[in-house]
Write an enzyme that holds these catalytic residues in place. Structure first.
Site, mmCIF file in Angstrom:
data_model
loop_
_atom_site.group_PDB
_atom_site.id
_atom_site.type_symbol
_atom_site.label_atom_id
_atom_site.label_comp_id
_atom_site.label_asym_id
_atom_site.label_seq_id
_atom_site.Cartn_x
_atom_site.Cartn_y
_atom_site.Cartn_z
ATOM 1 C CB SER A 1 -0.900 0.012 1.245
ATOM 2 O OG SER A 1 -1.460 1.293 1.470
ATOM 3 C CE1 TYR B 1 -4.130 -1.500 5.162
ATOM 4 C CE2 TYR B 1 -3.184 0.617 4.516
ATOM 5 C CZ TYR B 1 -3.732 -0.602 4.171
ATOM 6 O OH TYR B 1 -3.884 -0.944 2.844
#
Length: 254
Positions: A145, A158
């Protein structure tokens, strides 16, 4: 031109029933690869397997598994990889995110995010790497990501887990190098999927799951000696990391 897909060219895809994972499964099935699909939801796995077989005629094996739990991964190996001597590839896609400040984040939420994104990647790599070694030119793809490049408020678990995942993939690259296995870190920005309770169509400015899957299929189609080490992928209408979005009306003709 790459060699034709063979019956033994199995590809493992995790998080395969929704979003990017589902799109990747269909893209690879269209290319003729037999698939091993892992996800948490058994009924959805059965549905996607039947749909792929009906559309493309490719063999599909499935296993219902929470990749954050090592024992479940071991069981999934026994259930879905039995008799498979090598893997042509693996796409580590299973992941999730819970947004919260460090001070307010519940311990169980931290463990849920890190457990899937980082522990789950480790558990999957641990069982997949020996099978990838046996197939020279195998392709390993990890879905990272843009959050793995920098830290954002409310995304501590995250960002940390995705940064750790990128580092883990680089270690896997070095450990697999002598076996001729290619490793690609795929780093998308926003994708219009079910992520964090969204529905496809909620973020039309973002990448589509099909667009991401097409990139994965392209990686598999490359010559075995060609390794694309990292792909940064974004819609020009959506942010990548901290950079601002560009609305369609703001684009200039050159």
């Amino acid at each position: 031109m790459t060699a034709a897909v063979r019956d033994e060219d199995w590809v493992l895809v995790t998080g395969a029933t929704r979003g990017i994972g589902r799109a990747v499964a269909f893209a690879l099935a269209e290319a003729g690869y037999p698939l091993v699909l892992w996800a948490r939801t058994g009924r959805e796995l059965e549905e996607i397997a039947a749909e792929i077989t009906a559309q493309h005629g490719t063999p599909v094996r499935i296993a219902s598994v929470d990749v954050s739990v090592a024992a479940e991964v071991d069981k999934a190996v026994a259930d879905s990889l039995a008799g498979i001597a090598t893997l042509r590839g693996a796409v580590i896609n299973a992941g999730g995110g819970i947004w919260s400040s460090i001070e307010e984040m519940a311990v169980e939420d931290w463990r849920a995010v890190v457990g899937t994104n980082l522990d789950g990647a480790f558990h999957t790599l641990r069982v997949a790497m020996p099978l990838l070694r046996g197939h020279r030119g195998a392709q390993l793809v990890g879905l990272a990501s843009d959050s793995s490049y920098g830290s954002f408020p409310q995304r501590g678990a995250y960002c940390a887990s995705k940064a750790g995942f990128r580092s883990l993939l680089e270690t896997a690259r070095r450990e697999l190098r002598e076996s001729g296995v290619r490793v690609t870190v795929l780093v998308p920005s926003r994708v219009d999927t079910y992520f964090r309770g969204k529905q496809p169509g909620d973020r039309p400015e973002a990448l589509s799951r099909t667009e991401v899957a097409e990139v994965v299929a392209t990686l598999f189609a490359m010559e075995p000696r060609v390794e694309v080490r990292e792909v940064q992928l974004s819609s020009i209408h959506s942010s990548f990391g901290p950079f601002p979005e560009v609305a369609p009306e703001e684009l200039t003709d050159v």
